[in-house]
Enzyme design. Sequence first.
Site, mmCIF file in Angstrom:
data_model
loop_
_atom_site.group_PDB
_atom_site.id
_atom_site.type_symbol
_atom_site.label_atom_id
_atom_site.label_comp_id
_atom_site.label_asym_id
_atom_site.label_seq_id
_atom_site.Cartn_x
_atom_site.Cartn_y
_atom_site.Cartn_z
ATOM 1 N N LYS A 215 0.803 -1.223 0.000
ATOM 2 C CA LYS A 215 0.000 0.000 0.000
ATOM 3 C C LYS A 215 0.838 1.276 0.000
ATOM 4 C CE LYS A 215 -4.140 -1.994 2.106
ATOM 5 N NZ LYS A 215 -5.155 -1.862 3.177
ATOM 6 N N ASP B 286 -10.379 2.303 1.509
ATOM 7 C CA ASP B 286 -10.594 1.831 2.876
ATOM 8 C C ASP B 286 -11.260 2.908 3.724
ATOM 9 O OD1 ASP B 286 -9.524 -0.738 2.610
ATOM 10 O OD2 ASP B 286 -7.488 -0.063 3.040
#
Length: 279
Positions: free
Chosen positions: A72, A109
């Site tokens: 990420k 997210d």
Amino acid sequence: MPTPTTDGRRAAVLGSPIAHSLSPVLHRTAYEELGLTGWTYDRFEVDEAGLPGFLDGLGPEWAGLSLTMPLKRAVIPLLDEISPTAASVEAVNTVVLTGDGRRVGDNTDIPGMVAALRERGIEQVGSAAILGAGATASSALAALARICTGEVVAYVRGENRAAQMRQWGERLGVEVRTADWTDAAEALRAPLVVATTPAGTTDALAAEVPEMPATLFDVVYDPWPTALAARWSAHGGAVVGGLDLLVHQAVLQVEQMTGRSPAPLDAMRKAGEHALAAR
């Protein structure tokens, strides 16, 4: 490396380890529901060292990628652009590959957390507690920046992690106070508790759940329920689970990668529940 195809569009989830990922189940269900018969979605074991080569090998049939740990942050230097949401936490879990060859990163997210809470009627809270201090905790702070009007207390192990969470709070505009993990039972009395730790970490706290708990957001989805979530439900508290987060963030990924909206939230959730039950 991925095998090229001339039929339809491609997408995949990358990470290491990756075999456990439910993303293929969710995205393939969305494609079926949306009538995208030429679309495929796979999983690939890719670590930080292998990421640049993987990206360079992608052809024009590729529409997008989902990223999990440890990619990420590693992906950011390899992108042409990242969204303000992703930049706010220095974490990208979604890469859209545009028709002109650009790589655009986003973080679903954070809005996924907000959407999962909103689905359960949590629009705003006066204060909250976070269990943990990893990458998911920073995303939780960013989500709380949108819905929490007061203090967030982060329960962590060690002063280094405590300092990191306070720094994230300053960056995200959230009032963060840190406390030691040994006092984590105090967190369970907050209006909203976000458990961001790996499976098993909060099991010992299950015995400390108060008689009238408020809302728990536990990001674990396998195994489910966690000991903490099970006790929370037994005491009448509201529980938002890791599958809720996974589905809501996947909905946003599908919409970005395919350009089709709305993605089929209910069908994707049912597919995820079925896949988990079969494990």
